[in-house]
Enzyme design. Sequence first.
Site, PDB file in Angstrom:
ATOM      1  N   SER A 121       9.299  -6.509  23.888  1.00 16.43           N
ATOM      2  CA  SER A 121       9.266  -7.851  24.468  1.00 16.43           C
ATOM      3  C   SER A 121       7.861  -8.441  24.437  1.00 16.43           C
ATOM      4  O   SER A 121       6.860  -7.721  24.505  1.00 16.43           O
ATOM      5  CB  SER A 121       9.744  -7.785  25.926  1.00 16.43           C
ATOM      6  N   TYR A 145       8.836 -15.053  23.068  1.00 14.63           N
ATOM      7  CA  TYR A 145       9.001 -16.267  23.855  1.00 14.63           C
ATOM      8  C   TYR A 145       8.003 -17.284  23.316  1.00 14.63           C
ATOM      9  O   TYR A 145       6.821 -16.965  23.141  1.00 14.63           O
ATOM     10  CB  TYR A 145       8.678 -16.023  25.334  1.00 14.63           C
ATOM     11  N   THR A 171      13.766 -15.666  21.475  1.00 15.84           N
ATOM     12  CA  THR A 171      14.643 -15.947  22.610  1.00 15.84           C
ATOM     13  C   THR A 171      14.705 -17.452  22.844  1.00 15.84           C
ATOM     14  O   THR A 171      13.668 -18.111  22.990  1.00 15.84           O
ATOM     15  CB  THR A 171      14.153 -15.217  23.864  1.00 15.84           C
ATOM     16  N   LYS A 261      18.040 -15.255  19.736  1.00 12.85           N
ATOM     17  CA  LYS A 261      18.631 -14.486  20.834  1.00 12.85           C
ATOM     18  C   LYS A 261      18.862 -15.392  22.037  1.00 12.85           C
ATOM     19  O   LYS A 261      17.930 -16.051  22.517  1.00 12.85           O
ATOM     20  CB  LYS A 261      17.703 -13.336  21.222  1.00 12.85           C
ATOM     21  N   HIS A 285      21.242 -13.641  28.503  1.00 10.47           N
ATOM     22  CA  HIS A 285      20.011 -13.056  29.045  1.00 10.47           C
ATOM     23  C   HIS A 285      20.325 -12.058  30.153  1.00 10.47           C
ATOM     24  O   HIS A 285      19.599 -11.946  31.149  1.00 10.47           O
ATOM     25  CB  HIS A 285      19.082 -14.154  29.566  1.00 10.47           C
TER      26      HIS A 285
END
Length: 402
Positions: A121, A145, A171, A261, A285
């Site tokens: 992540s 992100y 994402t 995603k 999520h």
Amino acid sequence: MQFKKPVLDGRRRRLDTALTIEDLRAIAKRRTPKAAFDYTDGSAEAEISLRRARQAFRDVEFHPSVLRDVSVVDTSRDVLGGPSALPFAIAPTGFTRMMQTEGEHAGAAAAHAAGIPFSLSTMGTASIEDVAAVSPTGRNWFQLYMWKDRERSMALVSRAAAAGFDTLLVTVDVPVAGARLRDKRNGMTIPPSLTPRTVIDAIPRPWWWFDFLTTEPLAFASLDRWSGTVAELLDTMFDPTVTFEDFAWIRDQWPGKIVAKGVQNVDDARRLTELGVDGIVLSNHGGRQLDRAPIPFHLLPEVVREVGSDTEVLLDTGIMSGADVVAAVALGARSTLVGRAYLYGLMAGGRQGVDRAITILGDEVRRTMRLLGVTSLDELTPDHVTQLERLRPVRRPSGGRI
């Protein structure tokens, strides 16, 4: 009759008692301070989305065939241009070393050993380069992100490419942070704050605090230190102005496979496919953004019919068993991602706990396939699964009221 040989290793003994992911969750809850456990276990607002997603898998009816030779089953397949020994990957998770200090190192090493992809992540607590060092020949994916600071975002993308990560997960369901009420009630900060409440919570869990306080301080793939709450951190990062055009721009910067995603409807899946994505992940999520969001498993058949011939469809949210994974594959998912299931293993026993979680899921996948009478993932079809109806949409007549 014979006496069972005692297992002297306490961690091994504890993990050997875990036969399901739910068992690992129970061990994790006992061993982890409330704030850290709730960060993993919780979701947004009333947590309806997560409960519905898990219930959707429980409401599956399988249709087995009998008198088939299932002595050998093949659980492998190509996913996003590379091999995966099982039809699931480890999902990207943030603040992972807060849950157990081995963190992403344990996840990446266990995934590498099992032959499945590992996702790091943006808010991971190990650097891109560290994960590449732990799993130099494994399949490493990076989750992005899009920050308000675009230059800083794309610097991470460049580092991931240079480190040999083969897939970028962008994402797309985080214009703002969801309302994660457990975290707010726990007053969770990064790093955790020592308050009278946390000290009391630490008394039955001294091993966790000793480990946390005597190992390397939390650091992030995306920033060095943060002294505020999780919600404040997310609000500085998430960008409510991101559009499809931004996604196309990111796609042009990345040399490997790119995946969106957080897709939650057919129209967005179609539009992203037209943009040339290699895959989409149907996901809400983990229930951590919009409560009462669509159930990804319910969306799966329609999205696969619409775009499945042009792009790979993956799925996450609610997966707690290998049977859940098999059901998703039968309805057209190329693969799945598991987040909480992996983290429960991590909290229960570090690297060994992650190995145990992967073993449990893999054994359940193989057993379910055998009981269905199939020997490969490609033999699974929608005929093997019925989604039993619990929540039925109310259709409004055109121009009128219900």
